[in-house]
Enzyme design. Structure first.
Site, short mmCIF file in Angstrom:
data_model
loop_
_atom_site.label_atom_id
_atom_site.label_comp_id
_atom_site.label_asym_id
_atom_site.label_seq_id
_atom_site.Cartn_x
_atom_site.Cartn_y
_atom_site.Cartn_z
N ALA A 139 -11.15 -7.46 0.57
CA ALA A 139 -12.52 -7.13 0.17
C ALA A 139 -13.19 -8.35 -0.01
O ALA A 139 -14.38 -8.75 -0.36
CB ALA A 139 -12.66 -6.25 -0.88
N HIS A 218 -0.13 -9.61 -5.43
CA HIS A 218 -0.35 -8.23 -5.25
C HIS A 218 0.76 -7.65 -4.01
O HIS A 218 0.21 -7.43 -3.10
CB HIS A 218 -1.28 -7.61 -5.52
CG HIS A 218 -2.62 -8.24 -4.52
ND1 HIS A 218 -2.46 -8.52 -3.10
CD2 HIS A 218 -3.83 -9.03 -4.91
CE1 HIS A 218 -3.38 -9.20 -2.78
NE2 HIS A 218 -4.29 -9.29 -3.81
N ASN A 221 -0.01 -5.17 -0.85
CA ASN A 221 -1.50 -5.40 -0.65
C ASN A 221 -2.06 -6.59 0.32
O ASN A 221 -1.63 -7.75 -0.34
CB ASN A 221 -2.36 -5.05 -1.72
CG ASN A 221 -1.99 -3.40 -2.37
OD1 ASN A 221 -1.38 -3.45 -3.34
ND2 ASN A 221 -2.32 -2.53 -1.48
N ALA A 222 -2.64 -6.47 1.39
CA ALA A 222 -3.24 -7.68 1.96
C ALA A 222 -2.09 -8.79 2.27
O ALA A 222 -2.34 -9.75 2.13
CB ALA A 222 -4.33 -8.48 0.90
N GLY A 251 -2.24 3.53 -9.10
CA GLY A 251 -2.23 4.84 -8.30
C GLY A 251 -3.01 4.90 -7.07
O GLY A 251 -2.97 5.79 -6.36
N PHE A 252 -3.35 3.67 -6.63
CA PHE A 252 -4.21 3.71 -5.27
C PHE A 252 -3.76 2.32 -4.52
O PHE A 252 -3.58 2.31 -3.43
CB PHE A 252 -5.43 3.40 -5.55
CG PHE A 252 -6.37 4.31 -6.72
CD1 PHE A 252 -6.60 5.63 -6.05
CD2 PHE A 252 -6.63 4.13 -7.98
CE1 PHE A 252 -7.34 6.56 -6.87
CE2 PHE A 252 -7.49 5.09 -8.54
CZ PHE A 252 -7.41 6.29 -8.07
N ASP A 275 -5.42 -6.87 -11.76
CA ASP A 275 -6.51 -6.72 -10.82
C ASP A 275 -7.72 -6.24 -11.09
O ASP A 275 -8.42 -5.61 -10.10
CB ASP A 275 -5.87 -6.31 -9.44
CG ASP A 275 -6.21 -7.02 -8.32
OD1 ASP A 275 -6.41 -7.98 -8.16
OD2 ASP A 275 -6.80 -5.99 -7.25
N LEU A 307 -10.03 -1.03 -0.64
CA LEU A 307 -9.96 -1.22 -2.13
C LEU A 307 -10.68 -2.72 -2.63
O LEU A 307 -10.25 -3.55 -1.91
CB LEU A 307 -8.62 -1.17 -2.58
CG LEU A 307 -8.03 0.24 -2.57
CD1 LEU A 307 -6.47 0.16 -2.86
CD2 LEU A 307 -8.68 1.06 -3.57
N ALA A 308 -11.34 -2.43 -3.54
CA ALA A 308 -11.90 -3.88 -4.11
C ALA A 308 -11.34 -4.16 -5.69
O ALA A 308 -12.39 -4.06 -6.40
CB ALA A 308 -13.40 -3.91 -3.89
#
Length: 382
Positions: A139, A218, A221-222, A251-252, A275, A307-308
């Protein structure tokens, strides 16, 4: 002189779990931790509740109403700290996502100002990007993601020295010579480099880890994922014994099973971050420049559906790891307090309940709900 004794608590010291234990505090420091009930008529009876080190969050962008990119001021830094303190996070590293050098330097001064009066609460600044891979920007704004000039890096580290504690980069966007200079500049400025928002191959990521990058931002992610013929960034993190990785347990961002697998593989090298773009947000939509957020069913997304950031505090991450991932409470408390304190270089003063440590503590109910928080040995809600 302010003295306080807490008794009849289930204490996690950072290394040991002590049921029915007591903690004596004087002038903001822990003086003694001992088993059994305190022989002190003024002792505060915690009635078996958890007493754990205050949580240490190394990546969070905002509080309940304001976030740092939009308002890089001392007031925003204080707001972030106070928001997360309400659920037991006693130390924060406010974070910027990819932005201009001007905004980064404004945030440096804001954090520096707050640290003068709250050095144990606000530990420094985390700059996530803008020196990341556009392919894995998530994002982050495409208008800011870039490869830095040498002059920009010199100014960043000169003005951010001892304030920018973490810098997330994608090493593959740098030339080998520039990456080598960056690692040296960061070391001299007391800045930890973290690999994130990266499309590096396993070989590229491992090379960066071998040359001084000790963290990863993280996990999952990414970043280039693990595949059978190209282990990617994820495989490099799993395989390199000297690298620690943060993870978002909202959870996401990650399935519970992937957190459990990562914990099994990484052990004490895995730690929690919130985050949080906004924590416990008060508004369903938010727009700043081209960063447009929509909040629904517990998560933030941008117009592309990406997701942001999250909407949690570390307490929720702790609860999720215990209740959904199935990790032992003591190990989760280490992931939220002890390990991050060690990473940021404060493992001898924060993140444990031991004699000589700062009495920044969280009190949780037996089922891990927030009860109270102590800062420098003083209750904040009583």
């Amino acid at each position: 002189m302010h003295e306080l004794t807490l008794t009849n608590a289930t204490v996690f010291t950072g290394t040991t779990l002590l049921p029915n234990a007591s903690v004596r505090i004087s002038n903001g420091l822990i003086q003694e931790v001992f088993a059994g009930t305190a022989d002190d008529p003024d002792a505060i009876d915690l009635q078996g509740q958890w007493l754990v080190p205050g949580f240490v969050d190394l990546q969070l962008y905002g509080g309940s109403d304001f976030f740092l990119n939009a308002s890089p001021t001392a007031e925003t830094v204080v707001h972030i700290y106070e928001t997360h303190l309400k659920t037991g996070t006693t130390s924060v590293v406010p974070t910027l996502y990819s932005t201009s050098l001007e905004t980064i330097l404004k945030a440096v001064e804001a954090v520096r100002q707050v640290r003068q009066t709250n050095p144990n609460g606000v530990l420094g600044l985390h700059v996530e990007g803008p020196y990341i891979n556009a392919v894995k920007r998530g994002a982050h704004s495409a208008n800011y993601v870039r490869q830095p000039t040498d002059a920009e890096l010199v100014e960043l580290f000169e003005k951010g020295r001892d304030v920018i504690r973490l810098l997330t980069i994608a090493p593959e966007i740098f030339s080998p010579e520039q990456l080598s200079r960056l690692i040296e500049q960061a070391s001299q400025a007391s800045t930890l480099l973290s690999l994130g928002h990266s499309n590096a191959t396993y070989t590229e990521a491992t090379g960066a880890f071998n040359h001084g990058i000790t963290l990863s931002t993280h996990l999952y992610n990414a970043m280039r994922p693990f595949e059978s013929r190209e282990p990617g960034v994820v495989g490099a993190v799993f395989d390199h014994p000297g690298v620690r990785a943060s993870i978002i347990a909202d959870g996401f961002h990650c399935d519970w099973a992937t957190i459990r697998i990562a914990k099994r593989l990484l052990g004490e090298r895995l730690f929690l971050i919130s985050d949080a773009t906004f924590a416990n947000p008060t508004q369903p939509t938010y727009a700043f420049e081209d960063f447009i957020l929509h909040y629904e069913n517990g998560r933030y997304t941008n117009p592309e559906g990406k997701l942001a950031g999250s909407s949690i505090t570390l307490l929720k991450a702790v609860q999720n790891c215990i209740q959904h991932v199935g990790l032992e409470p003591a190990e989760v408390f280490r992931m939220a307090a002890t390990v991050p304190a060690e990473i940021i270089g404060l493992g001898d003063s924060l993140g444990k309940i031991q004699a000589g440590f700062v009495a920044n503590l969280a009190v949780l109910t037996e089922d891990f709900r927030f009860a109270d928080v102590l800062v420098d040995g003083r209750f904040q809600n009583r």
